[in-house]
Design an enzyme around this catalytic site. Structure first.
Site, PDB file in Angstrom:
ATOM      1  N   TYR A 162       0.819  -1.188  -0.038  1.00  0.00           N
ATOM      2  CA  TYR A 162      -0.043  -0.023   0.036  1.00  0.00           C
ATOM      3  C   TYR A 162       0.893   1.363   0.024  1.00  0.00           C
ATOM      4  O   TYR A 162       0.806   1.978  -0.979  1.00  0.00           O
ATOM      5  CB  TYR A 162      -0.860   0.099   1.112  1.00  0.00           C
ATOM      6  CG  TYR A 162      -1.852   1.122   1.374  1.00  0.00           C
ATOM      7  CD1 TYR A 162      -2.918   1.237   0.481  1.00  0.00           C
ATOM      8  CD2 TYR A 162      -1.956   2.161   2.104  1.00  0.00           C
ATOM      9  CE1 TYR A 162      -4.020   2.088   0.405  1.00  0.00           C
ATOM     10  CE2 TYR A 162      -2.887   3.076   2.191  1.00  0.00           C
ATOM     11  CZ  TYR A 162      -3.632   3.319   1.514  1.00  0.00           C
ATOM     12  OH  TYR A 162      -4.581   3.962   1.470  1.00  0.00           O
ATOM     13  N   THR A 197     -13.991   5.653   6.026  1.00  0.00           N
ATOM     14  CA  THR A 197     -14.451   5.204   4.851  1.00  0.00           C
ATOM     15  C   THR A 197     -14.934   3.682   4.897  1.00  0.00           C
ATOM     16  O   THR A 197     -14.400   3.011   5.899  1.00  0.00           O
ATOM     17  CB  THR A 197     -13.364   5.346   3.551  1.00  0.00           C
ATOM     18  OG1 THR A 197     -12.133   4.442   4.103  1.00  0.00           O
ATOM     19  CG2 THR A 197     -12.613   6.536   3.592  1.00  0.00           C
TER      20      THR A 197
END
Length: 256
Positions: A162, A197
């Site tokens: 990531y 989120t």
């Protein structure tokens, strides 16, 4: 660029930061096309906000031909394309070496492919389209906003893939902005901190509260609407170009 003049593509626009951006653009008079693979969420958002201002095109951002075809359809439908906001991404964690041994290389490749290659794919296609726009009074033909992450700078254990993907997005901001300057397309990046989120959906409220308290001020998780407001600031300020802005409440991530 005023929001009412925006005709945008938002990748990952069906949820999270992308959804908030679509909402903000449309609620202020602009138009937005959602590039996503979540039919249910995208259709619901399109029906809620109105099909005259919102399009949904099922799009795999790693597929060059699909992104090109759908971008052309958006430009034809809206009559123009002047904004791209890249929010599509995955955050699959995984240590490089676990108890089972080295991580499968496919894990790293997938994260890089979706987050970094997918972002670049949308950028190259959208910019080629924007290049043909009539310039505004400042000579501007379009604006591109990519989503990096604070993990690009303080990646935690298990975030190698990531962090690499988001670091790539941060690093390519300036060279692309310099290249696109010749035809009046600005390129910016936002590096969000801890935001509420769908990536946090599986966590209990106590865990989310604990994560939010890691942020010095405001002492909470970020609201996706705050990301959308920064997108607006970037779109409306022509001197913002070639830079990454941290949106993180002053948090600096610890190793784990």
């Amino acid at each position: 660029m005023r929001l009412r003049d925006v005709q945008a593509i938002v990748t990952g626009g069906a949820s999270g930061l992308g959804e908030a951006t679509v909402r903000h653009i449309v609620e202020n008079g602009g138009k937005a096309a959602i590039f996503d693979i979540n039919d249910e969420k995208a259709d619901r958002l399109m029906n809620e906000l109105g099909k005259e201002q919102v399009l949904y095109m099922k799009t795999d951002v790693t597929n060059g031909g699909q992104v090109e075809d759908n971008t052309t359809k958006v430009a034809d439908t809206f009559g123009n394309l002047n904004v791209l906001v890249n929010c599509a991404g995955v955050a699959t964690p995984g240590k490089v070496i676990s108890r089972k041994g080295p991580v499968d290389l496919s894990h790293f490749k997938k994260v890089i492919q979706v987050n970094l290659v997918g972002t670049f794919n949308a950028v190259r296609i959208a910019a080629a389209n924007m290049k043909e726009n009539e310039p505004n009074k400042d000579g501007e033909r379009g604006v591109i906003v990519n989503t990096s992450s604070i993990a690009a700078f303080e990646g935690q254990i298990g975030q190698a893939a990531y962090s690499a993907s988001k670091g790539g997005i941060a690093s390519m901001t300036l060279p692309i902005a310099r290249e696109f300057a010749s035809f009046g397309v600005r390129v910016m990046a936002i590096a969000p901190g801890l935001f509420e989120t769908p990536m946090f959906d599986t966590l209990p409220e106590a865990a989310k509260k604990s994560l939010g308290e890691m942020t010095p001020f405001p002492n909470r998780l970020g609201n996706p609407a705050e990301y959308a407001k920064l997108v607006e600031s970037i779109l409306t300020n022509p001197m913002l170009n070639g830079e990454l802005i941290r949106l993180d409440g002053a948090i600096r991530m610890q190793p784990k």
